[in-house]
Design a protein around this motif. Structure first.
Motif, PDB file in Angstrom:
ATOM      1  N   PHE A   1       0.833  -1.204   0.000  1.00 52.51           N
ATOM      2  CA  PHE A   1       0.000   0.000   0.000  1.00 52.51           C
ATOM      3  C   PHE A   1       0.868   1.255   0.000  1.00 52.51           C
ATOM      4  N   CYS A   2       1.926   1.265   0.811  1.00 54.80           N
ATOM      5  CA  CYS A   2       2.832   2.415   0.851  1.00 54.80           C
ATOM      6  C   CYS A   2       3.522   2.637  -0.485  1.00 54.80           C
ATOM      7  N   PHE A   3       3.987   1.570  -1.100  1.00 53.95           N
ATOM      8  CA  PHE A   3       4.700   1.702  -2.368  1.00 53.95           C
ATOM      9  C   PHE A   3       3.756   2.179  -3.472  1.00 53.95           C
ATOM     10  N   GLU A   4       2.543   1.667  -3.494  1.00 52.06           N
ATOM     11  CA  GLU A   4       1.582   2.128  -4.492  1.00 52.06           C
ATOM     12  C   GLU A   4       1.244   3.601  -4.270  1.00 52.06           C
ATOM     13  N   ASP A   5       1.149   4.005  -3.019  1.00 44.77           N
ATOM     14  CA  ASP A   5       0.851   5.402  -2.724  1.00 44.77           C
ATOM     15  C   ASP A   5       2.012   6.306  -3.134  1.00 44.77           C
ATOM     16  N   VAL A   6       3.234   5.852  -2.915  1.00 44.24           N
ATOM     17  CA  VAL A   6       4.402   6.617  -3.360  1.00 44.24           C
ATOM     18  C   VAL A   6       4.410   6.747  -4.881  1.00 44.24           C
ATOM     19  N   ALA A   7       4.112   5.655  -5.591  1.00 53.88           N
ATOM     20  CA  ALA A   7       4.072   5.706  -7.059  1.00 53.88           C
ATOM     21  C   ALA A   7       3.009   6.681  -7.543  1.00 53.88           C
ATOM     22  N   ASP A   8       1.853   6.716  -6.875  1.00 56.14           N
ATOM     23  CA  ASP A   8       0.818   7.676  -7.253  1.00 56.14           C
ATOM     24  C   ASP A   8       1.275   9.114  -7.032  1.00 56.14           C
ATOM     25  N   TRP A   9       1.984   9.346  -5.921  1.00 56.63           N
ATOM     26  CA  TRP A   9       2.419  10.708  -5.627  1.00 56.63           C
ATOM     27  C   TRP A   9       3.484  11.182  -6.605  1.00 56.63           C
ATOM     28  N   VAL A  10       4.374  10.306  -7.020  1.00 57.05           N
ATOM     29  CA  VAL A  10       5.427  10.691  -7.961  1.00 57.05           C
ATOM     30  C   VAL A  10       4.847  10.930  -9.353  1.00 57.05           C
ATOM     31  N   THR A  11       3.889  10.092  -9.748  1.00 53.15           N
ATOM     32  CA  THR A  11       3.258  10.215 -11.075  1.00 53.15           C
ATOM     33  C   THR A  11       1.826  10.722 -10.885  1.00 53.15           C
TER      34      THR A  11
ATOM     35  N   ASP B   1      -9.787  -1.301  -5.795  1.00 51.70           N
ATOM     36  CA  ASP B   1      -9.800  -0.753  -4.449  1.00 51.70           C
ATOM     37  C   ASP B   1      -8.547  -1.217  -3.709  1.00 51.70           C
ATOM     38  N   ARG B   2      -7.634  -0.284  -3.459  1.00 53.28           N
ATOM     39  CA  ARG B   2      -6.353  -0.624  -2.858  1.00 53.28           C
ATOM     40  C   ARG B   2      -6.482  -0.949  -1.378  1.00 53.28           C
ATOM     41  N   MET B   3      -7.529  -0.506  -0.742  1.00 50.85           N
ATOM     42  CA  MET B   3      -7.709  -0.782   0.673  1.00 50.85           C
ATOM     43  C   MET B   3      -7.884  -2.274   0.953  1.00 50.85           C
ATOM     44  N   LYS B   4      -8.271  -3.033  -0.042  1.00 54.70           N
ATOM     45  CA  LYS B   4      -8.520  -4.450   0.167  1.00 54.70           C
ATOM     46  C   LYS B   4      -7.246  -5.241   0.450  1.00 54.70           C
ATOM     47  N   ILE B   5      -6.085  -4.700   0.090  1.00 57.30           N
ATOM     48  CA  ILE B   5      -4.844  -5.426   0.355  1.00 57.30           C
ATOM     49  C   ILE B   5      -4.405  -5.274   1.813  1.00 57.30           C
ATOM     50  N   LEU B   6      -5.052  -4.370   2.562  1.00 55.09           N
ATOM     51  CA  LEU B   6      -4.707  -4.144   3.959  1.00 55.09           C
ATOM     52  C   LEU B   6      -5.591  -4.997   4.860  1.00 55.09           C
ATOM     53  N   ALA B   7      -5.050  -5.346   6.022  1.00 54.95           N
ATOM     54  CA  ALA B   7      -5.860  -6.001   7.045  1.00 54.95           C
ATOM     55  C   ALA B   7      -6.888  -4.999   7.574  1.00 54.95           C
TER      56      ALA B   7
ATOM     57  N   ALA C   1      -4.116   3.854   7.532  1.00 53.31           N
ATOM     58  CA  ALA C   1      -3.726   4.091   6.145  1.00 53.31           C
ATOM     59  C   ALA C   1      -4.625   5.131   5.493  1.00 53.31           C
ATOM     60  N   PHE C   2      -5.905   5.120   5.832  1.00 51.45           N
ATOM     61  CA  PHE C   2      -6.841   6.087   5.257  1.00 51.45           C
ATOM     62  C   PHE C   2      -6.467   7.510   5.635  1.00 51.45           C
ATOM     63  N   VAL C   3      -6.032   7.694   6.891  1.00 54.57           N
ATOM     64  CA  VAL C   3      -5.711   9.036   7.378  1.00 54.57           C
ATOM     65  C   VAL C   3      -4.341   9.489   6.893  1.00 54.57           C
ATOM     66  N   LEU C   4      -3.361   8.585   6.853  1.00 56.88           N
ATOM     67  CA  LEU C   4      -1.974   8.972   6.584  1.00 56.88           C
ATOM     68  C   LEU C   4      -1.588   8.914   5.121  1.00 56.88           C
TER      69      LEU C   4
END
Length: 417
Positions: free
Chosen positions: A179-189, A202-208, A215-218
């Motif tokens: 989730f962090c890496f996908e979020d970083v990729a979104d921010w860079v691109t 829905d990326r939230m599904k990969i999280l417990a 993750a939603f807040v940060l």
């Protein structure tokens, strides 16, 4: 020790690009090895016996022909992007060069040299220096990005190996890192992320479920201009929550042979905790520093003044060419001038694309695909380790000695399965 051994065995695949991926002979050798066939060694290190037995792999020639056609299509696409760049940006320059040629023909100066050859050569030398400097810096910028992305991926791998988690917590950490890496990729691109926001899963599904609130807040808020840095810093607390010093005993118990005293190994828990936090800080610091490196690629590499100067030198050099040569026909002079303009402006456009190795289509790195491939490899590695532990437990329980032959039997079972 087990985690360090696992890290030493990990291999990393080439970064995917958002162009067409072409496999080379080395990749074909790895595929043959996975399929159970003998992989060919490098031609730089072989004995006489290997030279005598060297054969072309089955299907190698058709595959190379297909690769050549793919590379041809990639080249045509790159030329198309350069021509598109001309149409959008270089129209005034091309118009000025065309007017210079037409004026030379109208004035009857095709067979007369009106520009000093020394001045023309000096301008050409300056142009060569500027273009080579820009191309060198662009390739260096691209290689630095490649190293930064690989270090980020390696740090994620190291975190997974260092934690020594059970299956449930392993999935939690794996999901949070992805989730962090996908979020970083979104921010860079950001432009690509906003354009494809409605098409992705829905990326939230990969999280417990217990991790989704944080993750939603940060996570990053692209439209509000908030970066994912708080999410990366949260990884420290998240790893502290999952870490259990007692897991070292369970690791020895699972990996060792029953009845051989592995579960009775004495471990200094204080040293384990200190070592864990030291290694954790190193990997998390690497993640944050490489995130800062990725942010650098969102900034403009060259100043407007430098780009304007380079384009002006190209324009002066090509537009003066009809006035510098003599004894040329009108058709040959037109073709030569057009060719020079295409070469210099094309090289300049190609270098400009190389300076943006994240967002440039076809020549840039696809961060989403790179990170996705890395986590798929992590899943595959973990699956193999689980099978290895079960295999070792069954074999040692039957009294089989642990040796190289047993390991080869396990690898054979992987290829057979």
């Amino acid at each position: 020790v087990q985690a360090a051994h696992a890290m030493s065995e990990s291999t990393y695949q080439p970064l995917p690009t958002n162009g067409v991926d072409v496999d080379d002979l080395e990749n074909a050798g790895r595929l043959q090895e996975r399929a159970g066939t003998k992989a060919k060694s490098s031609l730089l290190h072989y004995s006489d016996e290997q030279v005598e037995n060297l054969q072309v792999p089955s299907g190698y020639l058709p595959r190379r022909i297909s690769q050549g056609l793919s590379e041809l299509f990639i080249g045509v696409a790159i030329i198309g992007s350069i021509l598109k760049h001309f149409a959008l940006k270089q129209t005034p320059h091309v118009t000025g060069i065309l007017l210079s040629y037409c004026l030379c023909v109208i004035c009857g100066a095709v067979h007369t040299q009106l520009v000093d050859a020394s001045f023309f050569k000096a301008v050409g030398l300056l142009l060569a220096v500027l273009l080579s400097l820009r191309a060198k810096n662009a390739l260096s910028r691209r290689s630095k990005l490649m190293g930064g992305v690989l270090e980020m991926m390696n740090s994620a791998r190291n975190l997974m190996y260092l934690m020594s988690l059970d299956s449930s917590n392993w999935r939690r950490l794996r999901g949070m890192l992805q989730f962090c890496f996908e979020d970083v990729a979104d921010w860079v691109t950001q432009d690509v992320a906003l354009a494809t926001a409605g098409d992705r899963e829905d990326r939230m599904k990969i999280l417990a479920p217990q991790d989704r609130q944080a993750a939603f807040v940060l996570r990053s808020k692209i439209r509000a201009g908030i970066s994912p840095r708080p999410l990366l810093l949260f990884l420290r607390d998240f790893c502290d929550e999952l870490f259990d010093p007692e897991a070292q005993n369970r690791l020895h118990e699972n990996c060792g042979s029953p009845g051989h005293g592995c579960s009775d190994a004495k471990i200094d828990k204080i040293s384990v905790i200190r070592r864990f936090h030291r290694n954790l800080e190193l990997e998390l610091h690497s993640l944050s520093s490489k995130f800062d490196l990725l942010l650098m690629y969102r900034e403009q590499f060259l100043t407007v003044q430098f780009r304007w100067m380079l384009e002006t030198v190209i324009f002066v050099y090509v537009s003066l060419y009809p006035w510098c040569v003599s004894n040329e026909s009108d058709v040959v002079l037109c073709a030569t001038t057009a060719g020079m303009g295409f070469v210099f402006y094309g090289l300049n456009a190609l270098t400009e694309q190389l300076e943006d190795p994240v967002l440039q289509r076809g020549q840039g790195f696809d961060l989403h695909s790179s990170f996705k491939q890395m986590f798929e490899e992590l899943d595959a590695d973990e699956s193999v380790r689980l099978r290895c532990r079960d295999f070792l437990r069954n074999q040692t329980g039957a009294g089989v000695e642990i040796n190289e032959e047993l390991h080869e039997r396990f690898e054979a079972s992987l290829t057979a399965g």
